[in-house]
Write an enzyme that holds these catalytic residues in place. Structure first.
Site: not given
Ligand code: ATP
Length: 301
Positions: A38, A40, A42, A216, A243, A273
């Site tokens: 969830g 929330g 997380n 990023g 999350d 993570s």
């Molecule tokens: P998810 O749905 O997988 O939880 P999301 O799509 O909401 O993620 P993303 O933009 O993919 O969000 O990732 C969130 C943050 O995680 C990014 O802003 C970055 O800081 C970190 N991140 C994601 N992938 C990587 C990677 N391969 N290496 C380093 N940092 C990463």
């Protein structure tokens, strides 16, 4: 200042498979696991691990699964404000193939019916200057009412509207909006990321953060924008990265860390993570987060 996380909590049952099943097929899993899920929960755990003073408000069904979710969350969060509706606990079944492709089925009756303003004392617990952090799992009307009540009470409101609701929320109720790139595009119709951020500001948000996976994040204020670069990792499992980012950032910001520093440390936490398996299981521990925050200059804490 206290951060109040309001959202959902459920049991995630994950199966790793050679490939995702076709209709009618039965597969033996390569591995199976169960954990708290969830968005929330997380984000609440990520915020708690920053050491922030916080409360977590969520509906957890009145059954054995709900008891287990409550006991697991109690190990992480000191001030748990769970409601226990008389129905089965929400749950998700997550199928992941060898290539990382997934298929998810969710039962979310508890989250859909949850109305903390009606059924809890949330609005008498929060104080002006506190932070409210919400996601997209509750009914959109409830999310909007909570944001409105919080804004009127002088709270800093953070929304990570994932999953996106079918009808748009009033973004003028949001102090800080955190979305990933596909969500920013879906909300604005703009594929250019700075244009999308500009359009979100025009909808009334004070600050927008668009997370960009391994690239990023973009932070956009009325006065301009800047990028936070991520330490690119070979992703083992990206589930929950968003999350981890949102909860860590909110937890640090609620302790007075500047938004720029909180966003920088949140990208570092999210990078940790994605380099490990699991969702909550992959999030940095309290000790790992304390080591990251030690890199801040004293005036930032
Ligand atoms: P998810 O749905 O997988 O939880 P999301 O799509 O909401 O993620 P993303 O933009 O993919 O969000 O990732 C969130 C943050 O995680 C990014 O802003 C970055 O800081 C970190 N991140 C994601 N992938 C990587 C990677 N391969 N290496 C380093 N940092 C990463």
């Amino acid at each position: 200042m206290t951060i109040h996380v309001v959202g959902n909590a459920c049991v995630d049952t994950s199966f790793r498979l050679e490939r995702l099943p076709q209709p009618g097929e039965t597969h033996n899993a390569l591995a199976a696991s169960e954990g708290i899920g969830g968005k929330g929960a997380n984000q609440a755990v990520a915020a708690a691990r920053t050491g922030a003073k916080m409360t977590f408000w969520a509906p957890v069904g009145k059954d054995a699964a709900g008891d287990w979710v409550e006991s697991q969350l109690a190990d992480e969060i000191a001030d748990l404000r769970l409601s226990r509706p008389n129905q089965p606990c929400d749950r998700s079944v997550i199928l992941v193939d060898r290539g990382g492709e997934n298929a998810i089925v969710t039962a979310s009756a508890c989250a859909e019916a949850f109305d903390p303003l009606e059924t809890s004392d949330l609005s008498s617990v929060w104080r002006a200057g506190d932070t409210l952090l919400m996601q997209g799992n509750l009914h959109p009307d409830v999310t909007e009412q909570c944001l409105k009540a919080a804004q009127m009470a002088g709270l800093f409101t953070i929304l990570n509207p994932s999953p996106l609701p079918a009808s748009p929320l009033d973004l003028s109720l949001v102090s800080l909006l955190i979305v990933n790139r596909p969500e920013a595009e879906a909300l604005t119709g703009a594929t250019d990321i700075t244009q999308a951020a500009g359009r979100l500001l025009a909808k009334g948000v004070q600050t927008v953060i668009i997370t960009l996976g391994a690239a990023g994040a973009l932070v956009q204020h009325a006065s301009g924008h800047f990028y936070i670069t991520a330490e690119k990792r070979d992703a083992v499992d990206t589930s929950g990265a968003g999350d981890c980012f949102a909860g860590t950032l909110a937890g640090l910001a609620a302790q007075g860390v500047t938004l720029a520093d909180a966003a920088r440390l949140a990208t570092q936490a999210a990078a940790i993570s994605v380099g490990r398996a699991g969702t909550l299981a992959s999030f940095p521990t309290r000790a790992e987060l304390a080591a990251l925050t030690k890199t801040l200059k004293p005036k930032d804490m």
